[in-house]
Scaffold this motif. Structure first.
Motif, PDB file in Angstrom:
ATOM      1  N   LEU A 115     -56.941 -36.095  52.222  1.00 25.10           N
ATOM      2  CA  LEU A 115     -56.750 -34.638  52.185  1.00 25.10           C
ATOM      3  C   LEU A 115     -55.249 -34.342  52.242  1.00 25.10           C
ATOM      4  N   PRO A 116     -54.843 -33.162  51.757  1.00 21.09           N
ATOM      5  CA  PRO A 116     -53.397 -32.919  51.662  1.00 21.09           C
ATOM      6  C   PRO A 116     -52.702 -32.766  53.006  1.00 21.09           C
ATOM      7  N   ASP A 117     -51.440 -33.165  53.015  1.00 19.31           N
ATOM      8  CA  ASP A 117     -50.590 -33.041  54.196  1.00 19.31           C
ATOM      9  C   ASP A 117     -49.763 -31.766  54.009  1.00 19.31           C
ATOM     10  N   ALA A 118     -49.970 -30.818  54.918  1.00 24.06           N
ATOM     11  CA  ALA A 118     -49.359 -29.485  54.779  1.00 24.06           C
ATOM     12  C   ALA A 118     -47.842 -29.504  54.872  1.00 24.06           C
ATOM     13  N   ALA A 119     -47.286 -30.611  55.395  1.00 25.34           N
ATOM     14  CA  ALA A 119     -45.838 -30.689  55.573  1.00 25.34           C
ATOM     15  C   ALA A 119     -45.133 -31.102  54.279  1.00 25.34           C
ATOM     16  N   GLN A 120     -45.923 -31.473  53.254  1.00 22.56           N
ATOM     17  CA  GLN A 120     -45.310 -32.011  52.039  1.00 22.56           C
ATOM     18  C   GLN A 120     -45.275 -30.994  50.897  1.00 22.56           C
ATOM     19  N   GLY A 121     -44.706 -31.443  49.751  1.00 25.60           N
ATOM     20  CA  GLY A 121     -44.455 -30.531  48.637  1.00 25.60           C
ATOM     21  C   GLY A 121     -45.342 -30.753  47.426  1.00 25.60           C
ATOM     22  N   ALA A 122     -44.861 -30.270  46.277  1.00 23.22           N
ATOM     23  CA  ALA A 122     -45.672 -30.210  45.063  1.00 23.22           C
ATOM     24  C   ALA A 122     -46.144 -31.588  44.571  1.00 23.22           C
ATOM     25  N   ASP A 123     -45.275 -32.604  44.658  1.00 23.23           N
ATOM     26  CA  ASP A 123     -45.675 -33.930  44.146  1.00 23.23           C
ATOM     27  C   ASP A 123     -46.893 -34.458  44.904  1.00 23.23           C
ATOM     28  N   HIS A 124     -46.812 -34.313  46.219  1.00 18.60           N
ATOM     29  CA  HIS A 124     -47.917 -34.784  47.061  1.00 18.60           C
ATOM     30  C   HIS A 124     -49.196 -33.986  46.751  1.00 18.60           C
ATOM     31  N   VAL A 125     -49.059 -32.663  46.644  1.00 21.10           N
ATOM     32  CA  VAL A 125     -50.228 -31.823  46.367  1.00 21.10           C
ATOM     33  C   VAL A 125     -50.868 -32.270  45.049  1.00 21.10           C
ATOM     34  N   ARG A 126     -50.036 -32.520  44.050  1.00 17.79           N
ATOM     35  CA  ARG A 126     -50.577 -32.985  42.754  1.00 17.79           C
ATOM     36  C   ARG A 126     -51.276 -34.340  42.905  1.00 17.79           C
ATOM     37  N   ASP A 127     -50.641 -35.259  43.614  1.00 18.32           N
ATOM     38  CA  ASP A 127     -51.256 -36.600  43.793  1.00 18.32           C
ATOM     39  C   ASP A 127     -52.670 -36.443  44.352  1.00 18.32           C
ATOM     40  N   ILE A 128     -52.774 -35.610  45.367  1.00 14.50           N
ATOM     41  CA  ILE A 128     -54.065 -35.458  46.055  1.00 14.50           C
ATOM     42  C   ILE A 128     -55.107 -34.826  45.125  1.00 14.50           C
TER      43      ILE A 128
END
Ligand code: HEM
Length: 361
Positions: free
Chosen positions: A215-228
């Motif tokens: 599940l996404p980590d709220a502390a991170q940015g767009a790249d992470h959100v896309r990966d997830i």
């Protein structure tokens, strides 16, 4: 037990209706077949049947045939019930209504369990990995440790406990169906779009739990959100639509560590996540907690670092602007993306119907 007695239930089971018919006709008709039936149901010795028929013997026979008819009826009914898959025995409109009745509670948060039901449905489903075809809502593994204890799932026990009495009431519903349906109810009853939904998920045990980190980590940015979200099979437009659910509810320091609601109406499904994100000025919150943003004028509303990425990333921003100016398009896109999310990895029975539930008045 005599061989006569053993034959009877078989006869009756094969033809319950005609057995009943014979029973009804028996007193009037003294045909040999009627006599055979009466005899068959008697526990008396055969020689008693050679005596002249008495009123008593006739009544006993009738009762016997009736009892066998009832037994056969029951047998057929229960056999049919056993062969019906569990998911087909549930009246989902009734479950929808019962979940809706659980939403309001003036002592909980902002007065509604709707937001946390939406989050439960999303976290139960958002573990899906399209490459390995694991995770998703099919097994409802979110209720088992270690998945229930993953940091991202903090606080969702509250939603599961609220729903548990319905699992007891509707024994045949799976947890996967119950949790995802609760998400649909949360969206719809708080004023959001209709979300189509299908039943038929079957539950799995703890060994099917997904690893932490899906599940996404709220502390991170767009790249992470896309990966997830790409891992689940979503594109940028769908991701931007889904995150609009942050119009609902709030962050809790004792769950995620973050604090506050995203806007002033956290129990109404709107496109305010987008309008607030674009139109407000967001500044880092001055506190000891994790990095998050608050609105400059009041400090009453918040954005997660991951939320801010939707404003700063040019491709996401196109959709944020679209949804901020056009609530209908947001509702349509959210409805489709949320329905897709709830079905990730689920192999539905071929005859599973699609429901579009009416909201309660
Ligand atoms: C970028 C992706 C996402 C991140 C990083 C994220 C993160 C978070 C966090 C940290 C919270 C606060 C939890 C708490 O403290 O109680 C939260 C709440 C919430 N999230 Fe998300 N989320 C994301 C996407 C989504 C999606 C896709 C949905 C639904 C479609 C959703 C629905 C909600 C709702 C309704 C709440 C409020 C829950 C409540 O009031 O109890 N989120 N989210």
């Amino acid at each position: 037990m005599s061989s006569t007695l053993r034959t009877v239930p078989r006869l009756a089971l094969r033809a319950p209706a005609s057995a009943k018919l014979s029973a009804l006709r028996l007193p009037a008709a003294s045909t040999s077949s009627a006599r055979t039936l009466a005899r068959a149901y008697s526990s008396q010795q055969q020689r008693q049947y050679q005596l002249p028929r008495t009123r008593k013997a006739g009544t006993g026979g009738i009762l016997g045939v009736l009892a066998a008819g009832a037994l056969a009826g029951w047998y057929f009914y229960s056999k049919q019930q056993d062969e019906t898959p569990a998911w087909k025995k549930v009246n989902y409109q009734n479950v929808y209504k019962d979940i809706a009745d659980l939403l309001e509670d003036e002592n909980y948060d902002d007065g509604s369990y709707g937001p946390v039901f939406v989050r439960l449905a999303w976290h139960a489903s958002g573990t899906y990995d399209k490459k390995t075809r694991t995770g998703g809502s099919a097994g409802a593994t979110i209720r088992h440790a270690p998945e229930s204890e993953h940091g991202a799932n903090a606080g969702l026990d509250v939603a599961r406990r609220r729903l548990e009495p319905l699992k007891q009431k509707y024994r045949n519903i799976s947890y996967g169906d119950l949790y995802t349906l609760a998400g649909v109810v949360g969206v719809q009853e708080l004023g959001g779009p209709t979300v189509q939904w299908r039943p038929g998920r079957s539950d799995k045990q703890a060994d099917a739990c997904t690893p932490d980190g899906r599940l996404p980590d709220a502390a991170q940015g767009a790249d992470h959100v896309r990966d997830i979200f790409y891992r689940m099979g979503f594109d940028d437009r769908e991701i931007a639509a889904l995150v609009g659910a942050h119009a609902l509810g709030r962050c809790h320091t004792y769950r995620s560590g973050f604090d506050g609601p995203w806007n002033a109406s956290p129990t109404v499904f709107t496109n305010f996540f987008y309008t607030e994100l674009l139109e407000n000025t967001w500044v880092p919150k001055k506190w000891d907690g994790p990095k998050q943003f608050v609105d400059k004028p009041t400090g009453a509303f918040m954005m997660l670092p991951a939320d801010m990425a939707f404003k700063t990333d040019p491709r996401f921003r196109t959709y944020i602007e679209l949804y901020a100016r056009d609530q209908d398009t947001f509702f349509n896109d959210f409805s489709a993306a949320f329905a897709k999310l709830l079905e990730l990895g689920v192999k539905f029975p071929e005859d599973a119907p699609t429901y579009r539930f009416k909201t309660l008045d």
